[in-house]
Design a protein around this motif. Structure first.
Motif, PDB file in Angstrom:
ATOM      1  N   CYS A 161      -0.907  15.109  -0.423  1.00 18.65           N
ATOM      2  CA  CYS A 161      -0.192  16.140   0.352  1.00 18.65           C
ATOM      3  C   CYS A 161      -0.921  16.431   1.660  1.00 18.65           C
ATOM      4  O   CYS A 161      -0.305  16.544   2.720  1.00 18.65           O
ATOM      5  N   TYR A 162      -2.240  16.559   1.583  1.00 21.27           N
ATOM      6  CA  TYR A 162      -3.045  16.831   2.777  1.00 21.27           C
ATOM      7  C   TYR A 162      -2.936  15.666   3.763  1.00 21.27           C
ATOM      8  O   TYR A 162      -2.709  15.870   4.958  1.00 21.27           O
ATOM      9  N   LEU A 163      -3.078  14.448   3.256  1.00 18.92           N
ATOM     10  CA  LEU A 163      -2.997  13.285   4.134  1.00 18.92           C
ATOM     11  C   LEU A 163      -1.614  13.196   4.779  1.00 18.92           C
ATOM     12  O   LEU A 163      -1.500  12.928   5.974  1.00 18.92           O
TER      13      LEU A 163
ATOM     14  N   ILE B  28       0.838  -1.202   0.000  1.00 24.43           N
ATOM     15  CA  ILE B  28       0.000   0.000   0.000  1.00 24.43           C
ATOM     16  C   ILE B  28       0.870   1.248   0.000  1.00 24.43           C
ATOM     17  O   ILE B  28       2.027   1.206   0.395  1.00 24.43           O
ATOM     18  N   SER B  29       0.277   2.352  -0.436  1.00 28.23           N
ATOM     19  CA  SER B  29       1.012   3.616  -0.521  1.00 28.23           C
ATOM     20  C   SER B  29       0.164   4.749   0.035  1.00 28.23           C
ATOM     21  O   SER B  29      -1.061   4.619   0.188  1.00 28.23           O
ATOM     22  N   LEU B  30       0.827   5.852   0.287  1.00 27.21           N
ATOM     23  CA  LEU B  30       0.137   7.063   0.725  1.00 27.21           C
ATOM     24  C   LEU B  30      -0.907   7.472  -0.307  1.00 27.21           C
ATOM     25  O   LEU B  30      -2.020   7.852   0.046  1.00 27.21           O
ATOM     26  N   GLU B  31      -0.540   7.379  -1.580  1.00 26.34           N
ATOM     27  CA  GLU B  31      -1.456   7.757  -2.657  1.00 26.34           C
ATOM     28  C   GLU B  31      -2.703   6.884  -2.651  1.00 26.34           C
ATOM     29  O   GLU B  31      -3.814   7.378  -2.848  1.00 26.34           O
ATOM     30  N   GLU B  32      -2.533   5.583  -2.407  1.00 22.48           N
ATOM     31  CA  GLU B  32      -3.672   4.668  -2.368  1.00 22.48           C
ATOM     32  C   GLU B  32      -4.625   5.028  -1.226  1.00 22.48           C
ATOM     33  O   GLU B  32      -5.842   5.077  -1.411  1.00 22.48           O
ATOM     34  N   VAL B  33      -4.067   5.283  -0.060  1.00 25.46           N
ATOM     35  CA  VAL B  33      -4.886   5.623   1.105  1.00 25.46           C
ATOM     36  C   VAL B  33      -5.589   6.965   0.885  1.00 25.46           C
ATOM     37  O   VAL B  33      -6.775   7.107   1.176  1.00 25.46           O
ATOM     38  N   SER B  34      -4.869   7.937   0.353  1.00 20.98           N
ATOM     39  CA  SER B  34      -5.476   9.256   0.121  1.00 20.98           C
ATOM     40  C   SER B  34      -6.583   9.168  -0.926  1.00 20.98           C
ATOM     41  O   SER B  34      -7.613   9.830  -0.795  1.00 20.98           O
ATOM     42  N   GLU B  35      -6.382   8.336  -1.932  1.00 18.07           N
ATOM     43  CA  GLU B  35      -7.431   8.139  -2.948  1.00 18.07           C
ATOM     44  C   GLU B  35      -8.660   7.494  -2.321  1.00 18.07           C
ATOM     45  O   GLU B  35      -9.784   7.890  -2.594  1.00 18.07           O
TER      46      GLU B  35
END
Length: 155
Positions: free
Chosen positions: A80-82, A66-73
């Motif tokens: 950036c906000y997350l 998993i990635s930051l981008e996946e979680v934020s999506e």
């Protein structure tokens, strides 16, 4: 006093009002200082709910890639906000939190199973033994075999 200035509208009354408002703000800041500890108390409730959802998502899927981008999506917010909220609320980055979760899981497996270190690394969500060993040392201060040897010496 401010009301008198506003009603009287004497020369330079706006400057006098601004000055008195600044004095009031300064006095309030003295009475209720904003400290590093109180900054997280000032976050909107929606940010705290969002972080709770993010942490639950990570806790349920940390063994996956998993990635930051996946979680934020998934949360419908920008990465950036997350990232900023994650650091503000947890005090650590997304990557370091994810690595810590994975290492905690790995330590449990090392202590309680006979699985190989490579299998444990892969099962914990790491894609390579090299990354696993580096993160393991960073989080625990030792290498995985040290924990395995400690377990065996206690038997």
């Amino acid at each position: 006093m401010i009301l008198n200035e506003l009603m009287g509208k004497k020369t330079e009354y706006t400057g006098v009002i601004q000055g008195r408002v600044l004095v009031m703000i300064s006095l309030l800041k003295r009475l209720f200082p904003i400290t590093e500890d109180s900054k997280s108390d000032m976050l909107p409730a929606t940010s705290l709910v969002m972080m709770q959802k993010a942490l639950s998502y990570i806790d349920a899927r940390f063994r996956e890639d998993i990635s930051l981008e996946e979680v934020s999506e998934w949360l419908s917010v920008s990465s950036c906000y997350l990232s900023r909220m994650f650091s503000t609320i947890t005090g650590q980055t997304f990557k370091s939190y994810l690595a810590q979760k994975r290492i905690e899981y790995a330590v449990n497996l090392i202590r309680n199973t006979n699985s190989s270190i490579l299998d444990i690394a892969l099962d914990s969500g790491f894609n390579s033994i090299r990354t696993f060993n580096r993160c393991f040392k960073t989080v625990t201060g030792c290498i995985p075999t040290t924990i395995r040897k400690d377990r065996e010496s206690q038997r």
